[in-house]
Design a protein around this motif. Structure first.
Motif, PDB file in Angstrom:
ATOM      1  N   UNK A 173       0.811  -1.210   0.000  1.00  8.38           N
ATOM      2  CA  UNK A 173       0.000   0.000   0.000  1.00  8.38           C
ATOM      3  C   UNK A 173       0.851   1.269   0.000  1.00  8.38           C
ATOM      4  N   UNK A 174       2.146   1.133   0.191  1.00  9.67           N
ATOM      5  CA  UNK A 174       3.048   2.279   0.140  1.00  9.67           C
ATOM      6  C   UNK A 174       3.128   2.786  -1.297  1.00  9.67           C
ATOM      7  N   UNK A 175       2.971   4.093  -1.492  1.00 15.32           N
ATOM      8  CA  UNK A 175       2.858   4.673  -2.822  1.00 15.32           C
ATOM      9  C   UNK A 175       4.066   5.544  -3.175  1.00 15.32           C
ATOM     10  N   UNK A 176       4.417   5.487  -4.469  1.00 12.78           N
ATOM     11  CA  UNK A 176       5.484   6.331  -4.998  1.00 12.78           C
ATOM     12  C   UNK A 176       4.903   7.159  -6.136  1.00 12.78           C
ATOM     13  N   UNK A 177       5.208   8.458  -6.118  1.00 10.36           N
ATOM     14  CA  UNK A 177       4.692   9.395  -7.119  1.00 10.36           C
ATOM     15  C   UNK A 177       5.860  10.197  -7.676  1.00 10.36           C
ATOM     16  N   UNK A 178       5.891  10.357  -8.993  1.00 12.33           N
ATOM     17  CA  UNK A 178       6.953  11.146  -9.627  1.00 12.33           C
ATOM     18  C   UNK A 178       6.700  12.630  -9.440  1.00 12.33           C
ATOM     19  N   UNK A 179       7.780  13.347  -9.134  1.00 15.38           N
ATOM     20  CA  UNK A 179       7.742  14.805  -9.051  1.00 15.38           C
ATOM     21  C   UNK A 179       9.030  15.350  -9.645  1.00 15.38           C
ATOM     22  N   UNK A 180       9.009  15.641 -10.939  1.00 14.38           N
ATOM     23  CA  UNK A 180      10.193  16.143 -11.614  1.00 14.38           C
ATOM     24  C   UNK A 180      11.316  15.123 -11.626  1.00 14.38           C
ATOM     25  N   UNK A 182      12.599  13.811  -9.042  1.00 16.23           N
ATOM     26  CA  UNK A 182      12.513  13.024  -7.817  1.00 16.23           C
ATOM     27  C   UNK A 182      11.236  12.192  -7.801  1.00 16.23           C
ATOM     28  N   UNK A 183      11.161  11.321  -6.820  1.00 14.63           N
ATOM     29  CA  UNK A 183       9.899  10.673  -6.486  1.00 14.63           C
ATOM     30  C   UNK A 183       9.594  10.992  -5.035  1.00 14.63           C
ATOM     31  N   UNK A 184       8.319  10.897  -4.680  1.00 13.24           N
ATOM     32  CA  UNK A 184       7.886  11.099  -3.304  1.00 13.24           C
ATOM     33  C   UNK A 184       7.180   9.827  -2.852  1.00 13.24           C
ATOM     34  N   UNK A 185       7.566   9.343  -1.680  1.00 12.27           N
ATOM     35  CA  UNK A 185       7.052   8.077  -1.168  1.00 12.27           C
ATOM     36  C   UNK A 185       6.323   8.297   0.148  1.00 12.27           C
ATOM     37  N   UNK A 186       5.171   7.596   0.297  1.00 14.41           N
ATOM     38  CA  UNK A 186       4.406   7.646   1.529  1.00 14.41           C
ATOM     39  C   UNK A 186       3.922   6.243   1.896  1.00 14.41           C
ATOM     40  N   UNK A 187       4.040   5.895   3.175  1.00 15.69           N
ATOM     41  CA  UNK A 187       3.558   4.594   3.622  1.00 15.69           C
ATOM     42  C   UNK A 187       4.059   4.268   5.014  1.00 15.69           C
ATOM     43  N   UNK A 188       3.737   3.060   5.444  1.00 12.46           N
ATOM     44  CA  UNK A 188       4.170   2.576   6.757  1.00 12.46           C
ATOM     45  C   UNK A 188       4.578   1.123   6.629  1.00 12.46           C
ATOM     46  N   UNK A 189       5.757   0.788   7.148  1.00 13.29           N
ATOM     47  CA  UNK A 189       6.307  -0.551   7.000  1.00 13.29           C
ATOM     48  C   UNK A 189       6.562  -1.193   8.365  1.00 13.29           C
ATOM     49  N   UNK A 190       6.625  -2.536   8.352  1.00 15.00           N
ATOM     50  CA  UNK A 190       6.941  -3.284   9.561  1.00 15.00           C
ATOM     51  C   UNK A 190       7.823  -4.465   9.163  1.00 15.00           C
ATOM     52  N   UNK A 191       8.366  -5.196  10.144  1.00 12.86           N
ATOM     53  CA  UNK A 191       9.328  -6.276   9.877  1.00 12.86           C
ATOM     54  C   UNK A 191      10.519  -5.738   9.082  1.00 12.86           C
ATOM     55  N   UNK A 192      11.012  -4.579   9.465  1.00 13.20           N
ATOM     56  CA  UNK A 192      12.032  -3.877   8.674  1.00 13.20           C
ATOM     57  C   UNK A 192      13.438  -4.187   9.193  1.00 13.20           C
ATOM     58  N   UNK A 193      13.785  -5.467   9.211  1.00  9.20           N
ATOM     59  CA  UNK A 193      15.085  -5.893   9.720  1.00  9.20           C
ATOM     60  C   UNK A 193      16.215  -5.133   9.046  1.00  9.20           C
ATOM     61  N   UNK A 194      17.082  -4.555   9.843  1.00 13.23           N
ATOM     62  CA  UNK A 194      18.254  -3.873   9.316  1.00 13.23           C
ATOM     63  C   UNK A 194      18.088  -2.384   9.118  1.00 13.23           C
ATOM     64  N   UNK A 195      16.838  -1.893   9.030  1.00 15.29           N
ATOM     65  CA  UNK A 195      16.633  -0.476   8.730  1.00 15.29           C
ATOM     66  C   UNK A 195      17.166   0.424   9.834  1.00 15.29           C
ATOM     67  N   UNK A 243       8.976   1.361  10.122  1.00  9.74           N
ATOM     68  CA  UNK A 243       9.513   2.481   9.356  1.00  9.74           C
ATOM     69  C   UNK A 243       8.336   3.330   8.894  1.00  9.74           C
ATOM     70  N   UNK A 244       8.356   4.603   9.263  1.00  7.03           N
ATOM     71  CA  UNK A 244       7.341   5.556   8.817  1.00  7.03           C
ATOM     72  C   UNK A 244       7.902   6.350   7.643  1.00  7.03           C
ATOM     73  N   UNK A 245       7.151   6.387   6.543  1.00  8.24           N
ATOM     74  CA  UNK A 245       7.599   7.050   5.320  1.00  8.24           C
ATOM     75  C   UNK A 245       6.607   8.168   5.020  1.00  8.24           C
ATOM     76  N   UNK A 246       7.017   9.408   5.261  1.00  6.73           N
ATOM     77  CA  UNK A 246       6.113  10.550   5.131  1.00  6.73           C
ATOM     78  C   UNK A 246       6.724  11.594   4.197  1.00  6.73           C
ATOM     79  N   UNK A 247       6.225  11.582   2.954  1.00  5.24           N
ATOM     80  CA  UNK A 247       6.692  12.533   1.935  1.00  5.24           C
ATOM     81  C   UNK A 247       8.212  12.500   1.783  1.00  5.24           C
ATOM     82  N   UNK A 248       8.765  11.320   1.701  1.00 10.25           N
ATOM     83  CA  UNK A 248      10.205  11.148   1.535  1.00 10.25           C
ATOM     84  C   UNK A 248      10.560  11.350   0.064  1.00 10.25           C
ATOM     85  N   UNK A 249      11.446  12.310  -0.199  1.00  5.09           N
ATOM     86  CA  UNK A 249      11.871  12.622  -1.574  1.00  5.09           C
ATOM     87  C   UNK A 249      13.199  11.931  -1.869  1.00  5.09           C
ATOM     88  N   UNK A 250      13.252  11.262  -3.011  1.00  4.88           N
ATOM     89  CA  UNK A 250      14.449  10.537  -3.418  1.00  4.88           C
ATOM     90  C   UNK A 250      14.692  10.800  -4.905  1.00  4.88           C
TER      91      UNK A 250
END
Length: 431
Positions: A173-180, A182-195, A243-250
């Protein structure tokens, strides 16, 4: 200095630094600050033999304090730095990009050795190694040069893959959207071993068309929060929390589309063999502790007429049975690694299916022996082995938790469906 002495000095220095370092911090549900980037480049392992030698030397250091870390919930901060700086996190990087490109049989043996010493430390490596494979399968040449270069410098990849509340493990359900650019990512993750202890956190996200991407976000990226809220009774210091992902730009240059499972690749069995190796290591560590306890602390049963527990015929026979099953699991683990190597050399429907099925066979046996060896420990060592001062229950707890990563009950079905009906196994990270 000879090559062998040079190798030893590298590992000895890492272990000395580990032993002299400030002790570890305790787990906390508070957001955890990113770890520092490597102060110096990691050692670059040259070949399979050196990889195994380094693993054996690190395992000696990691075994010391493993029980205390589990009991107290201390994160293996310094141990992990020594591990990634040793070069073992980069041993599957292709030779064309500066790595050793070791056999997957060697990779499995390295993970097994580390897991026998401390299975939590071994598991923290798990997703990093799978991600290195995905970069090889799916990334552009420019992305490979950048990301493989970071791995060889000692950067650690964590993960933000699974989601706790989705309808199944592959429903993202975590979404990625293109913005120029970059991309912007929003979502919430669990079982994130190593993060928690990573330098880069690859996030699995889907776009509006349902296509799946890996977004390689810096651990300190604004909007990326890693919380150490892992409360499982086993694998306690893997920090496999949220892991909480809130408007993360990459930047788009750090976005890799996942196509490996749509093609004839060994991505699935590569992910699985790492898990199988961890379970084999848990079994080996438990068997070693069982033998040590019986030799030093256990008493013979009154009906045996023996002076030492090591002379009890039923104890001897049961230890022999566990050793036999463990050796069978280890042999199949190595065979699975060879089949993966073959699939990488000649990727086609047949070689990938063989690699997947052989790794599934390995996963069944390593799961069974991990649970059996950690359970039999108490039966053979006796009631005193359950005392809290020994903390031997950590082996069973770790085995029970780690073997739940995917339902091993499905493995015999896929094996049988291939043998009986010629149906190839599915291609995904859990097969």
């Amino acid at each position: 200095m000879t090559q062998i002495h040079r190798r030893r000095s590298i590992v000895s220095a890492a272990i000395e630094q580990l032993n002299n370092a400030t002790r570890l911090r305790v787990n906390s549900p508070e957001p955890f600050a990113p770890r520092p980037l490597p102060a110096a480049p990691a050692h670059v392992v040259r070949d399979d033999a050196e990889a195994i030698e380094i693993a054996k030397r690190l395992a000696v250091a990691f075994a010391h304090g493993a029980s205390e870390r589990d009991r107290e919930g201390w994160l293996p901060l310094d141990e992990l730095d020594a591990y990634s700086q040793s070069g073992l996190w980069g041993i599957t990087v292709p030779k064309a990009y500066g790595g050793a490109e070791v056999s997957y049989a060697t990779l499995a043996e390295v993970i097994r050795i580390i897991a026998a010493a401390d299975s939590s430390i071994a598991q923290i490596t798990q997703n990093h190694i799978a991600l290195v494979a995905h970069i090889a399968f799916d990334a552009t040449d420019a992305q490979k040069r950048e990301l493989f270069g970071l791995v060889l410098k000692g950067y650690r990849f964590g993960n933000a893959f699974s989601e706790r509340d989705s309808r199944n493990v592959a429903a993202f359900e975590t979404r990625v959207v293109e913005q120029g650019d970059h991309v912007v990512v929003n979502g919430k993750k669990f079982y994130t071993t190593g993060a928690l202890l990573a330098h880069i956190v690859p996030i699995v996200a889907v776009n509006d068309e349902g296509k799946v991407f890996l977004v390689f976000a810096d651990r300190d990226a604004p909007g990326l929060t890693v919380v150490n809220d892992w409360t499982s009774f086993g694998q306690r210091v893997t920090a496999s929390g949220t892991v909480l992902v809130e408007n993360v730009r990459v930047p788009k240059s750090r976005v890799v589309r996942i196509d490996a499972f749509d093609n004839q690749t060994a991505a699935g069995p590569i992910s699985q063999i790492i898990q199988s190796a961890i379970d084999a290591g848990i079994a080996k560590g438990a068997l070693d502790e069982t033998i040590a306890f019986i030799r030093s602390k256990s008493r013979p049963w009154i009906d045996s007429g023996k002076e030492q527990a090591t002379e009890d015929p039923f104890v001897i026979a049961t230890i022999g049975t566990i050793a036999l099953k463990l050796h069978a699991a280890e042999a199949l683990l190595e065979r699975a690694g060879r089949k993966i190597d073959a699939a990488l050399r000649t990727p086609n429907e047949e070689t990938v299916a063989e690699a997947t099925l052989t790794t599934a066979e390995s996963k069944v046996l390593t799961t069974e022996i991990a649970v059996e060896a950690t359970n039999r420990l108490f039966e053979l060592a006796g009631t005193r082995s359950t005392l809290a001062e020994h903390n031997l229950d950590r082996h069973w707890r770790n085995a029970r938790v780690h073997t739940l990563h995917d339902p091993v009950r499905w493995k015999p079905f896929h094996i049988g469906n291939y043998v009986l009906n010629g149906v190839n196994p599915p291609r995904h990270a859990w097969s």
